[in-house]
Design an enzyme around this catalytic site. Structure first.
Site, PDB file in Angstrom:
ATOM      1  N   ARG A 251      27.186  48.265  -6.114  1.00  0.00           N
ATOM      2  CA  ARG A 251      27.296  47.520  -4.857  1.00  0.00           C
ATOM      3  C   ARG A 251      28.455  48.064  -4.034  1.00  0.00           C
ATOM      4  O   ARG A 251      28.420  48.068  -2.802  1.00  0.00           O
ATOM      5  CB  ARG A 251      27.486  46.015  -5.112  1.00  0.00           C
TER       6      ARG A 251
ATOM      7  N   TYR B  18      18.126  45.116  20.716  1.00  0.00           N
ATOM      8  CA  TYR B  18      17.018  44.796  19.809  1.00  0.00           C
ATOM      9  C   TYR B  18      16.944  43.269  19.682  1.00  0.00           C
ATOM     10  O   TYR B  18      17.983  42.602  19.536  1.00  0.00           O
ATOM     11  CB  TYR B  18      17.286  45.474  18.456  1.00  0.00           C
TER      12      TYR B  18
ATOM     13  N   ASP C 222      24.723  50.443  19.433  1.00  0.00           N
ATOM     14  CA  ASP C 222      23.558  50.685  18.580  1.00  0.00           C
ATOM     15  C   ASP C 222      22.891  51.961  19.087  1.00  0.00           C
ATOM     16  O   ASP C 222      22.347  51.993  20.189  1.00  0.00           O
ATOM     17  CB  ASP C 222      22.596  49.485  18.662  1.00  0.00           C
TER      18      ASP C 222
ATOM     19  N   LYS D 292      14.677  53.923  11.064  1.00  0.00           N
ATOM     20  CA  LYS D 292      13.926  54.536  12.147  1.00  0.00           C
ATOM     21  C   LYS D 292      14.044  56.067  12.104  1.00  0.00           C
ATOM     22  O   LYS D 292      13.539  56.670  11.186  1.00  0.00           O
ATOM     23  CB  LYS D 292      14.411  53.953  13.482  1.00  0.00           C
TER      24      LYS D 292
HETATM   25  C1  LIG Z   1      17.531  49.291  17.978  1.00  0.00           C
HETATM   26  C2  LIG Z   1      17.437  48.559  16.678  1.00  0.00           C
HETATM   27  N1  LIG Z   1      18.563  48.148  16.068  1.00  0.00           N
HETATM   28  C3  LIG Z   1      18.524  47.477  14.899  1.00  0.00           C
HETATM   29  C4  LIG Z   1      17.335  47.178  14.279  1.00  0.00           C
HETATM   30  C5  LIG Z   1      17.340  46.422  12.975  1.00  0.00           C
HETATM   31  O1  LIG Z   1      17.127  47.352  11.931  1.00  0.00           O
HETATM   32  P1  LIG Z   1      16.379  46.988  10.555  1.00  0.00           P
HETATM   33  O2  LIG Z   1      14.971  46.621  10.889  1.00  0.00           O
HETATM   34  O3  LIG Z   1      16.512  48.268   9.788  1.00  0.00           O
HETATM   35  O4  LIG Z   1      17.138  45.854   9.951  1.00  0.00           O
HETATM   36  C6  LIG Z   1      16.135  47.572  14.860  1.00  0.00           C
HETATM   37  C7  LIG Z   1      14.850  47.253  14.204  1.00  0.00           C
HETATM   38  O5  LIG Z   1      13.781  47.366  14.741  1.00  0.00           O
HETATM   39  C8  LIG Z   1      16.181  48.286  16.098  1.00  0.00           C
HETATM   40  O6  LIG Z   1      15.058  48.683  16.723  1.00  0.00           O
END
Ligand SMILES: Cc1ncc(COP(=O)(O)O)c(C=O)c1O
Length: 413
Positions: free
Chosen positions: A77, A130, A202, A227
């Protein structure tokens, strides 16, 4: 904001990187992703990192974590040799001092936000984040006495006016989700710092191949590594990259966010090796498809990085090396047209998520922004005919043909 802990026996600090063979400073990103996670001490000299599928490690009674930090593993962990490989590659790609990986992008985001804030703090967040991030900020942070102020894309043109003095944390995504609006990250960094705040970006949509927010002044970069970084739609992972001191605050004892497991880390390390190649093709596919569908009679508007305004085009040209493989289309016929388009595409899969080798299409109202009220959707310009696309690495001509034929079917009686 709370002060960073002065010394913490549960943390590893940046020393972990000394295990990796240093790369010459002149290598480019395509080389860095292939050779960046190389270690001289892999089992049996294997070229590919082994999967250390173990929760715990040999730890004799005379060993102390503080004295053996750079050498010893205690518990997965906290730290695992397989997980360290993609951690190092992503750290180097984003140009940070240190990085941590988590079991999901939301793990990286929640661990970062919860570690950096305290009751009474205020956060400024772009409305075009997001949906899950917005949901987390607005649903959970008020319970801990943290206020969240959302900034619309239009108001975000003036970062200084958007970030009041005394703000603790600013969270930005560019290009935005799902309308691909572009925001000036250098200006946001300046505005955040002037107000005494940290800037977290992000960078999932852009990828470190196309954009490096830390170089533009951001303090932290997060990714849904699920992604583009993983790239094959076969794992869930998240990353945060920044200065050693901020990463230490975020993951001092590895309690928040949940760690990445070794098998997913192995897949992520494998996927990362082709990141630069994949993104180059995805940049091309985005550009080709956006151009090809723009004038189609079924299309009301194509949303593509830089196409929001002349100013956005100038910012995108300045801060992005490529525009990425994401685009959204607002269809003239609303929800029925969106449904028809999704069922007419032959190569593009209807599915949530993005960044994989296969092209995907999703209706944000039903996927990434499904928890939003109609009012929230309306404020953000997420209309009923909006479809978001993540373009894969297929032949550009094949995708253009699939889109054009499917759009023809949307307009045919
Ligand atoms: C731009 C963006 N940030 C964060 C996330 C969250 O990531 P996760 O689905 O891996 O938890 C997503 C998920 O679709 C995303 O598109």
């Amino acid at each position: 904001m709370s002060d960073p802990p002065s010394s913490d026996p549960g943390s590893e600090g940046p020393k972990r990187r000394s295990r990796f063979e240093p790369l010459p400073p002149w290598v480019g990103p395509s080389t860095a992703v292939v050779h960046g996670g190389r270690r001289p001490d892999y089992n049996a000299g294997s070229v590919v990192p082994p999967i250390y599928q173990t929760s715990t490690f040999h730890w004799p009674a005379d060993r102390s974590e503080s004295s053996d930090r750079a050498e010893a593993y205690l518990y997965s962990r906290v730290r695992n040799p397989t997980v360290e490989v993609p951690t190092e590659v992503i750290r180097a790609l984003e140009g940070g001092e240190d990085a941590r990986l988590f079991g999901s992008g939301m793990g990286a985001i929640t661990a970062s936000v919860l570690s950096l804030l305290r009751s009474g703090d205020s956060v400024v967040a772009l409305a075009g984040l997001y949906g899950g991030t917005t949901d987390f900020l607005t649903d959970h942070l008020p319970r801990f006495g943290v206020t969240v102020r959302e900034v619309s894309d239009d108001a975000a043109r003036d970062p200084v006016a958007s970030v009041p003095p005394g703000t603790a944390l600013v969270i930005v995504e560019s290009p935005t989700n799902p309308l691909l609006r572009v925001h000036d990250l250098a200006q946001w960094a300046e505005a955040a710092h002037r107000a005494g705040a940290l800037l977290l970006v992000d960078n999932t949509f852009a990828t470190p191949i196309n954009q490096n927010p830390l170089a533009l002044g951001a303090d932290l970069v997060v990714h849904s590594a699920t992604k583009y970084l993983g790239g094959h739609s076969d794992l869930i992972a998240g990353a945060v990259v920044g200065s050693a001191s901020l990463i230490q605050r975020i993951d001092a004892k590895s309690y928040l966010g949940a760690p990445l497991d070794p098998f997913a880390a192995f897949l992520l390390a494998r996927g990362l090796k082709t990141l630069a190649l994949r993104v180059a093709r995805q940049n091309e596919n985005g550009r080709r498809v956006a151009g090809a569908v723009r004038a189609h009679p079924a299309v009301a508007r194509v949303h593509y990085p830089g196409w929001g305004s002349g100013e956005e085009e100038a910012v995108a040209a300045r801060q992005m090396r490529g525009r990425g493989g994401m685009l959204s289309i607002s269809l003239n016929g609303g929800a029925p047209a969106a449904e028809r388009l999704l069922s007419s595409l032959r190569l593009v899969h209807p599915a949530a998520s993005l960044g994989g080798v296969e092209s995907l299409a999703s209706v944000p109202r039903k996927t990434s922004h499904r928890h939003f009220t109609s009012e929230q959707l309306g404020e953000r310009g997420i209309d009923e005919g909006l479809v978001r696309f993540s373009l894969g690495i297929e032949e550009p001509e094949d995708l253009v043909r699939d889109f054009t034929e499917a759009l023809d079917r949307v307009t045919s009686p």
